[in-house]
Design an enzyme around this catalytic site. Structure first.
Site, mmCIF file in Angstrom:
data_model
loop_
_atom_site.group_PDB
_atom_site.id
_atom_site.type_symbol
_atom_site.label_atom_id
_atom_site.label_comp_id
_atom_site.label_asym_id
_atom_site.label_seq_id
_atom_site.Cartn_x
_atom_site.Cartn_y
_atom_site.Cartn_z
ATOM 1 N N ASP A 9 49.233 40.405 28.314
ATOM 2 C CA ASP A 9 50.167 40.753 27.242
ATOM 3 C C ASP A 9 51.341 39.776 27.330
ATOM 4 O O ASP A 9 51.297 38.797 28.096
ATOM 5 C CB ASP A 9 50.586 42.231 27.306
ATOM 6 C CG ASP A 9 51.479 42.538 28.506
ATOM 7 O OD1 ASP A 9 51.701 41.643 29.354
ATOM 8 O OD2 ASP A 9 51.960 43.678 28.591
ATOM 9 N N HIS A 10 52.407 40.044 26.572
ATOM 10 C CA HIS A 10 53.576 39.139 26.581
ATOM 11 C C HIS A 10 54.219 39.054 27.969
ATOM 12 O O HIS A 10 54.674 37.996 28.376
ATOM 13 C CB HIS A 10 54.611 39.595 25.542
ATOM 14 C CG HIS A 10 55.079 40.997 25.763
ATOM 15 N ND1 HIS A 10 54.279 42.085 25.483
ATOM 16 C CD2 HIS A 10 56.231 41.491 26.265
ATOM 17 C CE1 HIS A 10 54.931 43.200 25.779
ATOM 18 N NE2 HIS A 10 56.118 42.863 26.272
ATOM 19 N N CYS A 66 49.542 41.752 33.243
ATOM 20 C CA CYS A 66 50.617 42.361 32.452
ATOM 21 C C CYS A 66 51.833 42.450 33.359
ATOM 22 O O CYS A 66 51.817 41.881 34.459
ATOM 23 C CB CYS A 66 50.206 43.687 31.809
ATOM 24 S SG CYS A 66 50.004 45.081 32.916
ATOM 25 N N GLY A 67 52.871 43.113 32.922
ATOM 26 C CA GLY A 67 54.102 43.119 33.711
ATOM 27 C C GLY A 67 53.885 43.701 35.096
ATOM 28 O O GLY A 67 54.189 43.074 36.113
ATOM 29 N N THR A 68 53.367 44.919 35.147
ATOM 30 C CA THR A 68 53.123 45.592 36.425
ATOM 31 C C THR A 68 51.681 45.452 36.893
ATOM 32 O O THR A 68 51.386 45.716 38.064
ATOM 33 C CB THR A 68 53.379 47.099 36.277
ATOM 34 O OG1 THR A 68 52.517 47.593 35.229
ATOM 35 C CG2 THR A 68 54.832 47.395 35.927
ATOM 36 N N GLY A 69 50.803 45.144 35.987
ATOM 37 C CA GLY A 69 49.362 45.193 36.260
ATOM 38 C C GLY A 69 48.770 46.566 35.971
ATOM 39 O O GLY A 69 47.546 46.721 35.956
ATOM 40 N N HIS A 99 34.713 44.683 49.370
ATOM 41 C CA HIS A 99 34.372 46.111 49.380
ATOM 42 C C HIS A 99 34.038 46.660 47.998
ATOM 43 O O HIS A 99 33.189 47.536 47.883
ATOM 44 C CB HIS A 99 35.545 46.929 49.940
ATOM 45 C CG HIS A 99 35.714 46.788 51.418
ATOM 46 N ND1 HIS A 99 36.517 47.634 52.157
ATOM 47 C CD2 HIS A 99 35.198 45.890 52.300
ATOM 48 C CE1 HIS A 99 36.480 47.268 53.440
ATOM 49 N NE2 HIS A 99 35.701 46.200 53.552
ATOM 50 N N ASN A 100 34.733 46.187 46.972
ATOM 51 C CA ASN A 100 34.604 46.805 45.637
ATOM 52 C C ASN A 100 33.831 45.956 44.644
ATOM 53 O O ASN A 100 33.629 46.382 43.500
ATOM 54 C CB ASN A 100 35.994 47.103 45.047
ATOM 55 C CG ASN A 100 36.931 47.796 46.008
ATOM 56 O OD1 ASN A 100 38.000 47.290 46.334
ATOM 57 N ND2 ASN A 100 36.517 48.944 46.504
ATOM 58 N N ARG A 133 27.102 49.097 53.099
ATOM 59 C CA ARG A 133 27.567 50.449 52.739
ATOM 60 C C ARG A 133 28.367 50.465 51.438
ATOM 61 O O ARG A 133 28.470 51.496 50.789
ATOM 62 C CB ARG A 133 28.400 51.053 53.866
ATOM 63 C CG ARG A 133 29.745 50.372 54.088
ATOM 64 C CD ARG A 133 30.432 50.878 55.333
ATOM 65 N NE ARG A 133 31.781 50.362 55.504
ATOM 66 C CZ ARG A 133 32.075 49.167 56.001
ATOM 67 N NH1 ARG A 133 31.102 48.334 56.352
ATOM 68 N NH2 ARG A 133 33.343 48.793 56.144
ATOM 69 N N HIS A 134 28.897 49.309 51.071
ATOM 70 C CA HIS A 134 29.734 49.252 49.862
ATOM 71 C C HIS A 134 28.901 49.319 48.591
ATOM 72 O O HIS A 134 29.401 49.726 47.545
ATOM 73 C CB HIS A 134 30.594 47.988 49.876
ATOM 74 C CG HIS A 134 31.457 47.926 51.085
ATOM 75 N ND1 HIS A 134 32.479 48.829 51.312
ATOM 76 C CD2 HIS A 134 31.432 47.101 52.160
ATOM 77 C CE1 HIS A 134 33.046 48.559 52.476
ATOM 78 N NE2 HIS A 134 32.437 47.517 53.009
HETATM 79 C C1 RB5 Z 1 55.432 45.424 28.822
HETATM 80 O O1 RB5 Z 1 56.788 45.584 28.676
HETATM 81 C C2 RB5 Z 1 54.927 46.224 30.014
HETATM 82 O O2 RB5 Z 1 55.066 47.588 29.765
HETATM 83 C C3 RB5 Z 1 53.486 45.888 30.301
HETATM 84 O O3 RB5 Z 1 53.354 44.530 30.536
HETATM 85 C C4 RB5 Z 1 52.868 46.543 31.515
HETATM 86 O O4 RB5 Z 1 53.687 46.402 32.634
HETATM 87 C C5 RB5 Z 1 52.392 47.906 31.307
HETATM 88 O O5 RB5 Z 1 51.739 48.510 32.158
#
Ligand code: RB5
Length: 150
Positions: A9-10, A66-69, A99-100, A133-134
């Site tokens: 995303d942005h 994304c910002g947080t993932g 593992h995944n 095992r995985h």
């Molecule tokens: C965008 O502002 C932010 O919410 C998005 O990138 C993400 O972190 C959401 O989970």
């Protein structure tokens, strides 16, 4: 190595551009599923596109930012063929593969440096699935394989 799929995303746009530069330096092919500008947008629009391309075999693995993932991981993991792993350290990237058998690496673009991202991406790309095992554990993940309720 097959073509890698990318999306963001942005909030992940700048980190995705960095990852593209890094892949170029390594001579690794990729396809970018957007977003293509830093303008505000909605991460599901791009996460679903990448998920479909990984599930169809058009690209593998995927790298999403994304910002947080969090948002893009939640989106990707709605798809039954996707195992998206949110990684903020090299060791987590390594274990997500061994593992995944993760098929999408998710980076929290606002919380890691370019140097950390490069190390995480490299580790993700070079680490094989450990099988053993995985295998039976990842085989139990898809919802369609759940036993019916009693
Ligand atoms: C965008 O502002 C932010 O919410 C998005 O990138 C993400 O972190 C959401 O989970």
């Amino acid at each position: 190595m097959s073509t890698i799929g990318l999306c963001s995303d942005h909030a992940g746009f700048e980190m995705k551009e960095f990852v593209k530069q890094w892949l170029d330096q390594q001579g690794i092919r990729y396809k970018d599923f957007g977003t293509y500008t830093p303008e505000t947008c909605d991460y599901p629009d791009y996460g679903h596109r990448l998920a479909l391309a990984v599930e169809s075999g058009e690209v593998c693995p995927g790298i999403a930012v994304c910002g947080t993932g969090c948002g893009i991981s939640i989106t990707l993991n709605k798809h039954q063929g996707i195992r998206a792993a949110q990684c903020w350290q090299e060791r987590i990237a390594e274990l997500s593969r061994s593992h995944n058998d993760a098929n999408v690496l998710v980076l929290p673009g606002r919380f890691i440096s370019h140097e950390e991202a490069a190390r995480i991406v490299e580790m993700f790309l070079v680490t094989p699935f450990a099988e053993g095992r995985h295998r039976k554990r990842i085989d139990k993940i898809p919802v369609k394989d759940m036993p019916p309720c009693a």
